[in-house]
Design a protein around this motif. Structure first.
Motif, PDB file in Angstrom:
ATOM      1  N   VAL A 111      14.328  -6.218   9.572  1.00  0.00           N
ATOM      2  CA  VAL A 111      13.078  -6.554   8.891  1.00  0.00           C
ATOM      3  C   VAL A 111      12.688  -5.439   7.925  1.00  0.00           C
ATOM      4  O   VAL A 111      12.923  -4.264   8.205  1.00  0.00           O
ATOM      5  CB  VAL A 111      11.941  -6.824   9.919  1.00  0.00           C
ATOM      6  CG1 VAL A 111      11.699  -5.632  10.836  1.00  0.00           C
ATOM      7  CG2 VAL A 111      10.627  -7.180   9.229  1.00  0.00           C
ATOM      8  N   ILE A 112      12.136  -5.860   6.785  1.00  0.00           N
ATOM      9  CA  ILE A 112      11.480  -4.905   5.885  1.00  0.00           C
ATOM     10  C   ILE A 112       9.981  -5.173   5.984  1.00  0.00           C
ATOM     11  O   ILE A 112       9.525  -6.285   5.682  1.00  0.00           O
ATOM     12  CB  ILE A 112      11.936  -5.078   4.428  1.00  0.00           C
ATOM     13  CG1 ILE A 112      13.449  -4.793   4.298  1.00  0.00           C
ATOM     14  CG2 ILE A 112      11.141  -4.150   3.501  1.00  0.00           C
ATOM     15  CD1 ILE A 112      14.012  -5.048   2.901  1.00  0.00           C
ATOM     16  N   ILE A 113       9.247  -4.176   6.439  1.00  0.00           N
ATOM     17  CA  ILE A 113       7.780  -4.293   6.482  1.00  0.00           C
ATOM     18  C   ILE A 113       7.255  -3.625   5.216  1.00  0.00           C
ATOM     19  O   ILE A 113       7.508  -2.443   4.974  1.00  0.00           O
ATOM     20  CB  ILE A 113       7.207  -3.629   7.744  1.00  0.00           C
ATOM     21  CG1 ILE A 113       7.723  -4.370   8.990  1.00  0.00           C
ATOM     22  CG2 ILE A 113       5.681  -3.630   7.711  1.00  0.00           C
ATOM     23  CD1 ILE A 113       7.300  -3.762  10.301  1.00  0.00           C
ATOM     24  N   TYR A 114       6.585  -4.424   4.406  1.00  0.00           N
ATOM     25  CA  TYR A 114       6.133  -3.944   3.092  1.00  0.00           C
ATOM     26  C   TYR A 114       4.635  -3.697   3.166  1.00  0.00           C
ATOM     27  O   TYR A 114       3.833  -4.632   3.209  1.00  0.00           O
ATOM     28  CB  TYR A 114       6.483  -4.995   2.037  1.00  0.00           C
ATOM     29  CG  TYR A 114       6.250  -4.549   0.610  1.00  0.00           C
ATOM     30  CD1 TYR A 114       7.206  -3.794  -0.059  1.00  0.00           C
ATOM     31  CD2 TYR A 114       5.080  -4.889  -0.060  1.00  0.00           C
ATOM     32  CE1 TYR A 114       6.996  -3.385  -1.370  1.00  0.00           C
ATOM     33  CE2 TYR A 114       4.870  -4.479  -1.369  1.00  0.00           C
ATOM     34  CZ  TYR A 114       5.829  -3.730  -2.020  1.00  0.00           C
ATOM     35  OH  TYR A 114       5.629  -3.325  -3.318  1.00  0.00           O
ATOM     36  N   LEU A 115       4.270  -2.421   3.213  1.00  0.00           N
ATOM     37  CA  LEU A 115       2.859  -2.055   3.390  1.00  0.00           C
ATOM     38  C   LEU A 115       2.188  -1.853   2.044  1.00  0.00           C
ATOM     39  O   LEU A 115       2.730  -1.192   1.166  1.00  0.00           O
ATOM     40  CB  LEU A 115       2.752  -0.755   4.194  1.00  0.00           C
ATOM     41  CG  LEU A 115       3.280  -0.770   5.628  1.00  0.00           C
ATOM     42  CD1 LEU A 115       3.139   0.619   6.243  1.00  0.00           C
ATOM     43  CD2 LEU A 115       2.537  -1.803   6.477  1.00  0.00           C
ATOM     44  N   ARG A 116       0.984  -2.381   1.910  1.00  0.00           N
ATOM     45  CA  ARG A 116       0.251  -2.259   0.649  1.00  0.00           C
ATOM     46  C   ARG A 116      -0.503  -0.936   0.623  1.00  0.00           C
ATOM     47  O   ARG A 116      -1.728  -0.910   0.644  1.00  0.00           O
ATOM     48  CB  ARG A 116      -0.705  -3.448   0.490  1.00  0.00           C
ATOM     49  CG  ARG A 116      -0.067  -4.790   0.751  1.00  0.00           C
ATOM     50  CD  ARG A 116       1.209  -5.009  -0.040  1.00  0.00           C
ATOM     51  NE  ARG A 116       0.978  -5.336  -1.410  1.00  0.00           N
ATOM     52  CZ  ARG A 116       0.707  -6.555  -1.841  1.00  0.00           C
ATOM     53  NH1 ARG A 116       0.610  -7.572  -1.006  1.00  0.00           N
ATOM     54  NH2 ARG A 116       0.527  -6.784  -3.106  1.00  0.00           N
ATOM     55  N   GLN A 117       0.241   0.126   0.655  1.00  0.00           N
ATOM     56  CA  GLN A 117      -0.420   1.421   0.472  1.00  0.00           C
ATOM     57  C   GLN A 117       0.255   2.134  -0.697  1.00  0.00           C
ATOM     58  O   GLN A 117       1.040   3.057  -0.535  1.00  0.00           O
ATOM     59  CB  GLN A 117      -0.468   2.272   1.731  1.00  0.00           C
ATOM     60  CG  GLN A 117       0.649   2.142   2.702  1.00  0.00           C
ATOM     61  CD  GLN A 117       0.338   2.893   3.990  1.00  0.00           C
ATOM     62  OE1 GLN A 117      -0.733   3.458   4.191  1.00  0.00           O
ATOM     63  NE2 GLN A 117       1.295   2.909   4.887  1.00  0.00           N
ATOM     64  N   GLU A 118      -0.106   1.602  -1.849  1.00  0.00           N
ATOM     65  CA  GLU A 118       0.416   2.097  -3.138  1.00  0.00           C
ATOM     66  C   GLU A 118       0.133   3.595  -3.302  1.00  0.00           C
ATOM     67  O   GLU A 118      -0.908   4.092  -2.851  1.00  0.00           O
ATOM     68  CB  GLU A 118      -0.275   1.282  -4.243  1.00  0.00           C
ATOM     69  CG  GLU A 118      -0.067   1.735  -5.647  1.00  0.00           C
ATOM     70  CD  GLU A 118       1.369   1.626  -6.116  1.00  0.00           C
ATOM     71  OE1 GLU A 118       1.916   2.678  -6.466  1.00  0.00           O
ATOM     72  OE2 GLU A 118       1.921   0.504  -6.141  1.00  0.00           O
ATOM     73  N   GLY A 119       1.081   4.272  -3.908  1.00  0.00           N
ATOM     74  CA  GLY A 119       0.860   5.689  -4.266  1.00  0.00           C
ATOM     75  C   GLY A 119       0.608   6.575  -3.065  1.00  0.00           C
ATOM     76  O   GLY A 119      -0.276   7.426  -3.104  1.00  0.00           O
ATOM     77  N   ARG A 120       1.400   6.358  -2.022  1.00  0.00           N
ATOM     78  CA  ARG A 120       1.192   7.096  -0.753  1.00  0.00           C
ATOM     79  C   ARG A 120      -0.248   6.978  -0.289  1.00  0.00           C
ATOM     80  O   ARG A 120      -0.856   7.931   0.205  1.00  0.00           O
ATOM     81  CB  ARG A 120       1.564   8.574  -0.883  1.00  0.00           C
ATOM     82  CG  ARG A 120       3.027   8.804  -1.184  1.00  0.00           C
ATOM     83  CD  ARG A 120       3.429  10.254  -1.004  1.00  0.00           C
ATOM     84  NE  ARG A 120       4.768  10.460  -1.481  1.00  0.00           N
ATOM     85  CZ  ARG A 120       5.115  11.356  -2.408  1.00  0.00           C
ATOM     86  NH1 ARG A 120       4.211  12.148  -2.931  1.00  0.00           N
ATOM     87  NH2 ARG A 120       6.368  11.469  -2.779  1.00  0.00           N
ATOM     88  N   GLY A 121      -0.826   5.800  -0.517  1.00  0.00           N
ATOM     89  CA  GLY A 121      -2.152   5.517   0.042  1.00  0.00           C
ATOM     90  C   GLY A 121      -3.315   5.797  -0.892  1.00  0.00           C
ATOM     91  O   GLY A 121      -4.465   5.519  -0.537  1.00  0.00           O
ATOM     92  N   ILE A 122      -3.066   6.298  -2.116  1.00  0.00           N
ATOM     93  CA  ILE A 122      -4.221   6.605  -2.983  1.00  0.00           C
ATOM     94  C   ILE A 122      -4.542   5.469  -3.951  1.00  0.00           C
ATOM     95  O   ILE A 122      -5.541   5.500  -4.648  1.00  0.00           O
ATOM     96  CB  ILE A 122      -4.042   7.942  -3.756  1.00  0.00           C
ATOM     97  CG1 ILE A 122      -2.903   7.870  -4.786  1.00  0.00           C
ATOM     98  CG2 ILE A 122      -3.821   9.100  -2.794  1.00  0.00           C
ATOM     99  CD1 ILE A 122      -2.779   9.139  -5.649  1.00  0.00           C
TER     100      ILE A 122
END
Ligand SMILES: Nc1nc2c(ncn2[C@@H]2O[C@H](COP(=O)(O)OP(=O)(O)OP(=O)(O)O)[C@@H](O)[C@H]2O)c(=O)[nH]1
Length: 231
Positions: free
Chosen positions: A109-120
């Motif tokens: 599985v690839i879990i794609y987290l919406r934390q763009e820019g290391r969270g910024i």
């Protein structure tokens, strides 16, 4: 849906805390959401069909001893959509799919987290890019903007792994070079057992071919020297 000659299944999760939509792309017939079948208050048959609850078969049992491959990947618009030569994110996303697909029996599985820019977020990351144009590295740019070098957290990924039934004793093989990600996902209290850490190529052929590949090198150098990545 079909892709790469096998079935992938796209799960969408909404984090009730901040309403962000995270994704889990499962490869093969074995990993499926456990909670999707649970009836939601007041839902109709049409609602269930639309959210994929009725058509979805439960994951088939996987008998092989080898643990599933898991990539927990954070969103990178610049690297994945606009082909930025400043990072290797797009290459790593593709490489993760390739590695899972190359397995004798694809199971991952690839879990794609919406934390763009290391969270910024994208806006701040573009400001960080402007600072990088002046010669600051990725860590310095984040700090000048008042953020830590890495503002991400992985609670949502841990919850998704539980929902996908991957918290069992079989464990997982995690595709990463990031020690913080490793700690956050496999640390005590998460219930996730990491059997193996699989290094994910940071410099694939396509990133080496990128015109300004020296930018990728300095990005990776900062990761390794300042953030402890194992590269
Ligand atoms: N703030 C900031 N974030 C960046 C920059 N370049 C890439 N990123 C972000 O860095 C993150 C990379 O995350 P991942 O692909 O999960 O990988 P990783 O943390 O590098 O670790 P690995 O698992 O070893 O690949 C994404 O959220 C990108 O948007 C940058 O110059 N500044």
């Amino acid at each position: 849906m079909g892709t790469l000659g096998l079935n992938i299944f796209l799960h969408l999760y909404r984090d009730q805390r901040d309403q962000k939509e995270h994704l889990a792309i499962t490869f093969g017939d074995f990993i499926r959401s456990r909670s999707i079948q649970t009836e939601q208050p007041g839902e109709t048959i049409k609602d269930r069909i639309l959210r994929g609850a009725d058509g979805l078969q439960a994951g088939k049992p996987f008998n092989a001893k080898v643990a599933p491959l898991v990539r927990v990947h954070s969103e990178c618009f610049t690297g994945e959509v606009t082909w930025s030569a400043r990072c290797d994110c797009g290459d790593q996303l593709q490489e993760a799919a390739r590695i899972i697909h190359r397995e004798p029996v694809p199971h991952g599985v690839i879990i794609y987290l919406r934390q763009e820019g290391r969270g910024i977020g994208l806006e701040q990351k573009l400001k960080a890019y402007n600072l990088q144009d002046l010669g600051f590295d990725t860590v310095e740019a984040n700090e000048i903007l008042g953020f830590p070098a890495d503002a991400r957290e992985y609670g949502a990924a841990v919850e998704i792994l539980h929902d996908l039934g991957l918290a069992g004793e079989n464990g997982i093989r995690l595709l990463t070079n990031n020690p913080e990600k490793l700690r956050a996902i496999g640390g005590s209290g998460t219930g996730i057992i990491i059997r193996e850490v699989v290094s994910i190529a940071s410099l694939t052929e396509s990133s080496l071919r990128k015109k300004h590949s020296s930018e990728v090198y300095s990005y990776l150098r900062t990761k390794s020297v300042k953030m402890g990545y194992i590269l």
